[in-house]
Design a protein around this motif. Structure first.
Motif, PDB file in Angstrom:
ATOM      1  N   HIS A 101       0.824  -1.220   0.000  1.00  0.00           N
ATOM      2  CA  HIS A 101       0.000   0.000   0.000  1.00  0.00           C
ATOM      3  C   HIS A 101       0.852   1.261   0.000  1.00  0.00           C
ATOM      4  CE1 HIS A 101       0.633  -0.706   4.346  1.00  0.00           C
ATOM      5  NE2 HIS A 101       0.611   0.599   4.434  1.00  0.00           N
ATOM      6  N   LYS A 102       2.101   1.177   0.468  1.00  0.00           N
ATOM      7  CA  LYS A 102       2.978   2.350   0.405  1.00  0.00           C
ATOM      8  C   LYS A 102       3.353   2.650  -1.050  1.00  0.00           C
ATOM      9  CE  LYS A 102       4.263   4.287   3.644  1.00  0.00           C
ATOM     10  NZ  LYS A 102       3.516   5.356   4.383  1.00  0.00           N
ATOM     11  N   VAL A 103       3.405   1.614  -1.865  1.00  0.00           N
ATOM     12  CA  VAL A 103       3.793   1.800  -3.273  1.00  0.00           C
ATOM     13  C   VAL A 103       2.571   2.074  -4.161  1.00  0.00           C
ATOM     14  CG1 VAL A 103       4.928   0.729  -5.271  1.00  0.00           C
ATOM     15  CG2 VAL A 103       5.770   0.260  -2.948  1.00  0.00           C
ATOM     16  N   PHE A 104       1.503   1.300  -3.958  1.00  0.00           N
ATOM     17  CA  PHE A 104       0.369   1.359  -4.899  1.00  0.00           C
ATOM     18  C   PHE A 104      -0.869   2.046  -4.319  1.00  0.00           C
ATOM     19  CE2 PHE A 104       3.075  -2.162  -6.124  1.00  0.00           C
ATOM     20  CZ  PHE A 104       3.219  -1.939  -7.484  1.00  0.00           C
ATOM     21  N   GLY A 105      -0.822   2.429  -3.056  1.00  0.00           N
ATOM     22  CA  GLY A 105      -1.994   3.029  -2.423  1.00  0.00           C
ATOM     23  C   GLY A 105      -2.868   1.947  -1.808  1.00  0.00           C
ATOM     24  N   GLU A 106      -3.642   2.344  -0.811  1.00  0.00           N
ATOM     25  CA  GLU A 106      -4.436   1.372  -0.067  1.00  0.00           C
ATOM     26  C   GLU A 106      -5.466   0.657  -0.924  1.00  0.00           C
ATOM     27  OE1 GLU A 106      -5.016   3.845   3.827  1.00  0.00           O
ATOM     28  OE2 GLU A 106      -6.276   2.042   3.910  1.00  0.00           O
TER      29      GLU A 106
ATOM     30  N   PRO B  86     -12.925   3.333   3.654  1.00  0.00           N
ATOM     31  CA  PRO B  86     -12.441   4.711   3.507  1.00  0.00           C
ATOM     32  C   PRO B  86     -11.460   4.893   2.347  1.00  0.00           C
ATOM     33  CG  PRO B  86     -12.490   4.116   5.820  1.00  0.00           C
ATOM     34  CD  PRO B  86     -12.848   2.871   5.061  1.00  0.00           C
ATOM     35  N   SER B  87     -10.599   3.904   2.121  1.00  0.00           N
ATOM     36  CA  SER B  87      -9.611   4.069   1.047  1.00  0.00           C
ATOM     37  C   SER B  87     -10.202   3.796  -0.330  1.00  0.00           C
ATOM     38  CB  SER B  87      -8.415   3.144   1.282  1.00  0.00           C
ATOM     39  OG  SER B  87      -8.835   1.806   1.318  1.00  0.00           O
ATOM     40  N   VAL B 156     -10.722  -1.851 -10.051  1.00  0.00           N
ATOM     41  CA  VAL B 156      -9.471  -1.102 -10.264  1.00  0.00           C
ATOM     42  C   VAL B 156      -9.653  -0.078 -11.382  1.00  0.00           C
ATOM     43  CG1 VAL B 156      -7.062  -1.276 -11.039  1.00  0.00           C
ATOM     44  CG2 VAL B 156      -7.958  -2.918  -9.380  1.00  0.00           C
ATOM     45  N   LEU B 157     -10.250  -0.503 -12.501  1.00  0.00           N
ATOM     46  CA  LEU B 157     -10.494   0.439 -13.605  1.00  0.00           C
ATOM     47  C   LEU B 157     -11.402   1.581 -13.157  1.00  0.00           C
ATOM     48  CD1 LEU B 157     -11.096  -1.927 -16.684  1.00  0.00           C
ATOM     49  CD2 LEU B 157      -9.018  -0.669 -16.084  1.00  0.00           C
ATOM     50  N   ASP B 158     -12.375   1.241 -12.330  1.00  0.00           N
ATOM     51  CA  ASP B 158     -13.312   2.249 -11.835  1.00  0.00           C
ATOM     52  C   ASP B 158     -12.575   3.305 -10.998  1.00  0.00           C
ATOM     53  OD1 ASP B 158     -15.839   3.334 -11.577  1.00  0.00           O
ATOM     54  OD2 ASP B 158     -16.320   2.197  -9.771  1.00  0.00           O
ATOM     55  N   ILE B 159     -11.720   2.843 -10.109  1.00  0.00           N
ATOM     56  CA  ILE B 159     -10.951   3.767  -9.265  1.00  0.00           C
ATOM     57  C   ILE B 159     -10.035   4.637 -10.126  1.00  0.00           C
ATOM     58  CG2 ILE B 159      -9.064   3.875  -7.584  1.00  0.00           C
ATOM     59  CD1 ILE B 159     -10.299   1.373  -6.278  1.00  0.00           C
ATOM     60  N   GLU B 160      -9.354   3.991 -11.074  1.00  0.00           N
ATOM     61  CA  GLU B 160      -8.435   4.762 -11.927  1.00  0.00           C
ATOM     62  C   GLU B 160      -9.193   5.743 -12.807  1.00  0.00           C
ATOM     63  OE1 GLU B 160      -4.853   1.483 -12.147  1.00  0.00           O
ATOM     64  OE2 GLU B 160      -6.131   1.788 -13.902  1.00  0.00           O
ATOM     65  N   GLY B 161     -10.430   5.359 -13.173  1.00  0.00           N
ATOM     66  CA  GLY B 161     -11.250   6.218 -14.015  1.00  0.00           C
ATOM     67  C   GLY B 161     -11.710   7.482 -13.316  1.00  0.00           C
ATOM     68  N   GLU B 162     -11.671   7.452 -11.980  1.00  0.00           N
ATOM     69  CA  GLU B 162     -12.124   8.628 -11.237  1.00  0.00           C
ATOM     70  C   GLU B 162     -11.263   9.853 -11.506  1.00  0.00           C
ATOM     71  OE1 GLU B 162     -12.349   7.442  -7.135  1.00  0.00           O
ATOM     72  OE2 GLU B 162     -14.016   6.098  -7.563  1.00  0.00           O
ATOM     73  N   GLU B 163     -10.011   9.587 -11.860  1.00  0.00           N
ATOM     74  CA  GLU B 163      -9.103  10.723 -12.049  1.00  0.00           C
ATOM     75  C   GLU B 163      -9.138  11.282 -13.467  1.00  0.00           C
ATOM     76  OE1 GLU B 163      -5.500   8.930 -10.669  1.00  0.00           O
ATOM     77  OE2 GLU B 163      -6.573   8.418  -8.824  1.00  0.00           O
ATOM     78  N   LYS B 164      -9.888  10.625 -14.352  1.00  0.00           N
ATOM     79  CA  LYS B 164      -9.921  11.150 -15.725  1.00  0.00           C
ATOM     80  C   LYS B 164     -11.324  10.980 -16.307  1.00  0.00           C
ATOM     81  CE  LYS B 164      -7.831   6.740 -16.899  1.00  0.00           C
ATOM     82  NZ  LYS B 164      -6.541   6.095 -16.731  1.00  0.00           N
ATOM     83  N   GLN B 165     -11.557  11.642 -17.421  1.00  0.00           N
ATOM     84  CA  GLN B 165     -12.845  11.500 -18.098  1.00  0.00           C
ATOM     85  C   GLN B 165     -12.764  10.297 -19.035  1.00  0.00           C
ATOM     86  OE1 GLN B 165     -15.593  13.281 -17.343  1.00  0.00           O
ATOM     87  NE2 GLN B 165     -16.615  11.819 -18.680  1.00  0.00           N
ATOM     88  N   LEU B 166     -13.588   9.287 -18.762  1.00  0.00           N
ATOM     89  CA  LEU B 166     -13.567   8.094 -19.601  1.00  0.00           C
ATOM     90  C   LEU B 166     -14.426   8.294 -20.840  1.00  0.00           C
ATOM     91  CD1 LEU B 166     -14.048   5.245 -16.959  1.00  0.00           C
ATOM     92  CD2 LEU B 166     -11.918   6.188 -17.854  1.00  0.00           C
ATOM     93  N   GLY B 167     -14.065   7.601 -21.912  1.00  0.00           N
ATOM     94  CA  GLY B 167     -14.928   7.509 -23.086  1.00  0.00           C
ATOM     95  C   GLY B 167     -15.994   6.457 -22.841  1.00  0.00           C
ATOM     96  N   LEU B 168     -16.970   6.407 -23.735  1.00  0.00           N
ATOM     97  CA  LEU B 168     -18.083   5.482 -23.561  1.00  0.00           C
ATOM     98  C   LEU B 168     -17.611   4.024 -23.539  1.00  0.00           C
ATOM     99  CD1 LEU B 168     -21.140   5.419 -23.268  1.00  0.00           C
ATOM    100  CD2 LEU B 168     -21.318   5.166 -25.747  1.00  0.00           C
ATOM    101  N   GLU B 169     -16.660   3.725 -24.439  1.00  0.00           N
ATOM    102  CA  GLU B 169     -16.190   2.348 -24.534  1.00  0.00           C
ATOM    103  C   GLU B 169     -15.443   1.921 -23.259  1.00  0.00           C
ATOM    104  OE1 GLU B 169     -13.596   0.298 -27.911  1.00  0.00           O
ATOM    105  OE2 GLU B 169     -15.021   1.808 -28.665  1.00  0.00           O
ATOM    106  N   GLN B 170     -14.658   2.854 -22.735  1.00  0.00           N
ATOM    107  CA  GLN B 170     -13.930   2.549 -21.494  1.00  0.00           C
ATOM    108  C   GLN B 170     -14.894   2.369 -20.328  1.00  0.00           C
ATOM    109  OE1 GLN B 170     -11.557   6.171 -21.895  1.00  0.00           O
ATOM    110  NE2 GLN B 170      -9.701   4.941 -21.560  1.00  0.00           N
ATOM    111  N   LEU B 171     -15.920   3.226 -20.296  1.00  0.00           N
ATOM    112  CA  LEU B 171     -16.905   3.124 -19.219  1.00  0.00           C
ATOM    113  C   LEU B 171     -17.630   1.773 -19.293  1.00  0.00           C
ATOM    114  CD1 LEU B 171     -18.266   4.625 -16.863  1.00  0.00           C
ATOM    115  CD2 LEU B 171     -19.976   5.444 -18.482  1.00  0.00           C
TER     116      LEU B 171
END
Lengths: 292, 292
Positions: A101-106, B86-87, B156-171
């Protein structure tokens, strides 16, 4: 082949097997990296070695042995990732490296643990040269050893035990579940792949039980006597966190006696099996004498 | 029996099945309570209903059907417990009740999730009237649907998608993995227990894929149009958190069109199957028209 040669041969082989299993997954890159990171972070590979050494001592070889060994190491690794989380043991270092979690986040660390746990059952279901009946048996026993009635239950007892002083029996129960169940499963799964008899399974279970306790007592002793550098993690943490330990309950010399007792009982169980069991004897010694 | 009668009959039965499976475990009390708490927190039980409705429409009954349904609901429940942490989504409410970690603390919540995940594989391995081959098949597919190549990968994709605007196909890819894989597995596992043909499995997979997407589009729509009271969780959260959603990418009216499209494709897939498939049709309607 002695244990040293055996380990020297198999360590990179196990490492490679796990790397290939992960590489073959079509999954998000960050998840793959996170799973791979903790699997490749070293460690003694005691569980895979127990699978392979048990088979070797039964005179058996099996084309799926490495996959079973890898699946168990993945379960062990997932448990370390989750145990290290801030809400659990809150460890920044594991085997001398930053924790997952220190490297990749929780969030990714939790999910990498979940993924490794889930994948290990898939690996067992996809073994190629094992009968469906034996796969079901391996999966059934793994679910018990790794789950609420085994490792996860032990972790809950361990956390709850932090707030109170445990008696010796309670402490033993924590460790039989938290460490012993998966160690014993490693031995039993090797024996199942070897086609061991039910008498042999009983003797190997007894062996696993004592080996697991010896392992944990030595862990507690090392926390008192080792340095952070040797251990690759913070030494003396049990005492500062007021954790119940064998040295704490028994004193250090008595804890060492207890360690010798369980090591001897483990060796006695091995004596009931046919053959020399040289590797398993040496593994017992290794666990007792390890410095980390 | 229409869907309403079917659900009224089976909801308490599923609830009881899960309660009994957990009660039978010899595990620490706090862990048992935590697992039980989230399993009994209600919800629509869509996955168990899909297992049972699929079997019902194939004209099949199976003594182990409830166990399979319970195992899948446990996987779903573990994923909710971990998602709420929480995380991850940091949710305090789920189905109108405090989330697991708010009641039991983060450590026990993580472990209760781990235990439910691990137990579900044990339940499948211990089915009584299923061949070892079919158990292995159910376990193999569950590992894929729930793991890194399925639900966990989607998260994981959902969490990573939070930081950017996804296209329809990615969503769509996020949702196919995060929600679709386990919904489809629910249908497929019911079909396997029913002894469905491979053609039927293909049609049911297509049904599951579109049903899963419809489910998620409606989820996104409800987040915009529903109230927190109706939803039993915080409404409008997607917009405040800048999350990519169907209404966000497409506008609300176009998202509703997309929902209708996938619902229709789901119904078309059902039309390829023998029989009326009345319950599965109604389940599709339910998912499209639900208010929470």
């Amino acid at each position: 082949m002695n244990l040293k040669q055996f380990r020297t041969h198999y360590e990179p082989v196990i490492q490679q097997e796990m790397a290939e299993l992960i590489r073959a997954l079509a999954i998000p890159e960050s998840l793959k990296e996170s799973m791979h990171y903790s699997l490749q972070a070293g460690g003694k590979r005691i569980r895979p070695m127990l699978v392979l050494a048990t088979m070797h001592e039964q005179g058996a070889a099996h084309p799926d042995a490495l996959k079973v060994a890898a699946a168990i190491e993945m379960i062990h690794t997932y448990s370390l990732i989750h145990d290290d989380l801030p809400s659990m043991d809150n460890d920044d270092l594991r085997r001398g490296m930053p924790t997952n979690h220190k490297v990749f986040g929780e969030a990714v660390a939790i999910l990498a643990g979940d993924a490794l746990l889930t994948f290990s059952f898939g690996i067992l279901a996809r073994l190629e040269d094992v009968s469906a009946e034996d796969k079901v048996r391996l999966i059934d026993l793994l679910s018990t050893a790794a789950g609420a009635e085994g490792m996860v239950g032990g972790q809950v007892l361990d956390i709850e035990g932090e707030e109170k002083q445990l008696g010796l029996e309670q402490l033993e129960q924590v460790h039989l579940l938290k460490t012993g169940a998966l160690l014993t499963y490693s031995i039993i799964s090797g024996a199942i792949l070897s086609g061991a008899s039910s008498e042999q399974l009983v003797a190997l279970s007894t062996f696993g039980r004592h080996l697991g306790l010896a392992f944990q007592i030595q862990d507690d002793i090392l926390d008192v006597t080792g340095t952070s550098e040797e251990l690759g993690k913070t030494a003396g943490k049990d005492e500062t966190s007021d954790k119940s330990t064998y040295p704490g309950i028994l004193t250090l010399p008595k804890a060492k006696e207890k360690l010798d007792y369980h090591a001897q009982q483990a060796l006695n169980a091995l004596a009931e099996l046919p053959g020399e069991q040289q590797l398993l004897k040496e593994l017992t010694e290794l666990i007792v004498q390890r410095k980390s």
